[in-house]
Design an enzyme around this catalytic site. Structure first.
Site, mmCIF file in Angstrom:
data_model
loop_
_atom_site.group_PDB
_atom_site.id
_atom_site.type_symbol
_atom_site.label_atom_id
_atom_site.label_comp_id
_atom_site.label_asym_id
_atom_site.label_seq_id
_atom_site.Cartn_x
_atom_site.Cartn_y
_atom_site.Cartn_z
ATOM 1 N N ALA A 46 0.667 -1.240 0.058
ATOM 2 C CA ALA A 46 -0.021 -0.075 -0.057
ATOM 3 C C ALA A 46 0.843 1.221 -0.051
ATOM 4 C CB ALA A 46 -0.795 -0.072 1.005
ATOM 5 N N LYS A 47 0.241 2.296 -0.332
ATOM 6 C CA LYS A 47 0.846 3.731 -0.345
ATOM 7 C C LYS A 47 1.706 3.937 0.977
ATOM 8 C CE LYS A 47 1.574 7.645 -2.762
ATOM 9 N NZ LYS A 47 2.334 8.478 -1.845
#
Length: 302
Positions: A235-236
């Site tokens: 994920a970011k």
């Protein structure tokens, strides 16, 4: 109609290396089998201003090209409404007023697979419907006639999963993913679906719906995800994972593309060149663990 593969991102933010890896794989699967490759923006639910433009730019930067115009789901509401009406006319839908919490707390129906919708609203009387309608808007669910369905997957083999009375339209009026993706793929001539293996469990629902509608079921290949060092889906928040982030630490789009190709056992270089050695049978079957700091340091020192 020409056969095609596709990539269908949600414009909720920048693509990270896991998304780019899946896009590259979908492109390789399609091009290596002589198919067109389409790009569809799945913007029914989440769309961040400017995200689509950045995603398209990043896909092109790693060599993913597509045929024809980009299609957006928000332009296709009429198609979805027509299909839901068709199912309703056939007696294959019903209104559901359950909240998420009520579904979680409800006892499972006898013989229902674990995790399936328990059928709380399936047989409401006319009077009960009127009472429920006065309290909250209804979602529309499929009145399924089976509990499970089996699909064939190129990487996983036969896979049997739950088919419950899944949602076709949410109570806020938004078409549900499981219906939209079936309608879109059939209407666009997509007969090959390559996507992350986190979506494998929902595939039997989609294949069953396609069969109800008399639509062709695509060939499926669910590819391993990219995970962070804790084993969770990338994920970011995991740091430098997008092309923009990686450019800031000195990695070009071409270098990121090469890292992804190497993770697949393919030679570095332009994506077109990888077609010469691409073989689905030789793809890794385990997730790729991304340790951003270590991998970017190794690449810069290469």
């Amino acid at each position: 109609m020409t056969s095609a593969g596709r990539f269908a991102p949600s414009p909720s933010g920048e693509l990270h290396v896991g998304n780019l890896r899946t896009a590259m794989l979908a492109w390789l699967f399609a091009r290596s089998t002589g198919r067109d490759f389409l790009l569809r923006v799945e913007d029914l639910d989440r769309a961040r201003a400017g995200a689509e433009e950045v995603q398209l730019r990043d896909l092109e930067a790693v060599g993913v090209t597509w045929d024809g115009a980009v299609v957006r789901q928000t332009d296709r509401a009429g198609l979805y409404d027509d299909v839901i009406q068709r199912l309703t006319d056939a007696g294959l839908t019903y209104e559901c007023f359950c909240t998420r919490r009520e579904i979680q707390e409800a006892p499972s129906a006898p013989h229902a697979p674990q995790g399936a919708y328990p059928g709380t609203c399936r047989n409401l009387s006319t009077a009960e419907l009127e009472i429920r309608r006065a309290s909250r808007p209804a979602a529309i669910r499929l009145r399924s006639e089976t509990h499970e369905w089996t699909v064939a997957d190129e990487l996983h083999g036969p896979y049997t999963g739950i088919v419950d009375d899944f949602v076709l339209r949410r109570n806020d009026g938004v078409t549900a993913y499981n219906l939209a993706v079936v309608v879109d793929d059939a209407e666009q001539g997509v007969d090959q679906v390559v996507r992350g293996d986190d979506l494998l469990s929902s595939t039997p629902r989609q294949a069953y719906l396609a069969s109800l509608l008399g639509l062709p079921v695509p060939e499926y290949a669910h590819v391993p995800l990219v995970l962070n060092h804790d084993g969770a889906r990338l994920a970011k928040r995991d740091g430098a994972v997008t092309l923009g982030d990686l450019a800031a630490v000195g990695l070009s789009a071409g270098e990121v593309r090469d890292m992804i190709l190497e993770s697949l056992g393919l030679p570095a270089g332009p994506l077109d060149d990888a077609l010469d050695t691409f073989d689905p049978a030789g793809l890794p079957r385990r997730p790729w663990v991304w340790n951003g700091h270590q991998q970017t340091t190794l690449r810069k020192g290469a």
